[in-house]
Scaffold this motif. Structure first.
Motif, PDB file in Angstrom:
ATOM      1  N   TYR A 112       0.622  -1.266   0.137  1.00 48.90           N
ATOM      2  CA  TYR A 112      -0.061   0.074  -0.012  1.00 48.90           C
ATOM      3  C   TYR A 112       0.977   1.159  -0.004  1.00 48.90           C
ATOM      4  O   TYR A 112       1.864   1.402   0.734  1.00 48.90           O
ATOM      5  N   THR A 113       0.770   2.248  -0.938  1.00 46.94           N
ATOM      6  CA  THR A 113       1.401   3.307  -1.000  1.00 46.94           C
ATOM      7  C   THR A 113       0.984   4.338   0.228  1.00 46.94           C
ATOM      8  O   THR A 113      -0.043   4.103   0.865  1.00 46.94           O
ATOM      9  N   PRO A 114       1.960   5.233   0.588  1.00 41.54           N
ATOM     10  CA  PRO A 114       1.399   6.122   1.483  1.00 41.54           C
ATOM     11  C   PRO A 114       0.054   6.851   1.154  1.00 41.54           C
ATOM     12  O   PRO A 114      -0.581   7.207   2.125  1.00 41.54           O
ATOM     13  N   ASP A 115      -0.219   7.336  -0.113  1.00 44.93           N
ATOM     14  CA  ASP A 115      -1.372   7.616  -0.507  1.00 44.93           C
ATOM     15  C   ASP A 115      -2.506   7.040  -0.102  1.00 44.93           C
ATOM     16  O   ASP A 115      -3.455   7.612   0.311  1.00 44.93           O
ATOM     17  N   VAL A 116      -2.403   5.766  -0.545  1.00 46.72           N
ATOM     18  CA  VAL A 116      -3.696   4.887  -0.157  1.00 46.72           C
ATOM     19  C   VAL A 116      -3.848   4.784   1.243  1.00 46.72           C
ATOM     20  O   VAL A 116      -5.120   4.617   1.760  1.00 46.72           O
ATOM     21  N   ILE A 117      -2.707   4.412   2.188  1.00 50.47           N
ATOM     22  CA  ILE A 117      -2.642   4.316   3.676  1.00 50.47           C
ATOM     23  C   ILE A 117      -3.523   5.646   4.288  1.00 50.47           C
ATOM     24  O   ILE A 117      -4.411   5.740   5.029  1.00 50.47           O
TER      25      ILE A 117
END
Length: 62
Positions: free
Chosen positions: A8-13
């Motif tokens: 999971y990318t930081p943006d998704v998180i």
């Protein structure tokens, strides 16, 4: 099929963390913990959903 590793990318998180707040503030859930559990269910559902999709080999990655 081998093991699926999901990153999971930081943006998704960040988006999923924000979703907890939105769900609570818009009163979709009466407790923050309930909204958190809902989002945790989303995290759990992703690998299961990927397992059920059709996968094709891509020669670019072989």
């Amino acid at each position: 099929m081998g093991e699926i590793k999901i990153i999971y990318t930081p943006d998704v998180i960040r988006s999923l963390d924000d979703l907890v707040v939105v769900l609570y503030k818009k009163e979709y859930f009466g407790f923050v913990e309930s909204a958190e559990n809902y989002v945790l269910d989303i995290y759990d559902a992703v690998p299961e959903r990927l397992k059920k999709t059709t996968h094709k080999k891509n020669s670019q990655f072989n």
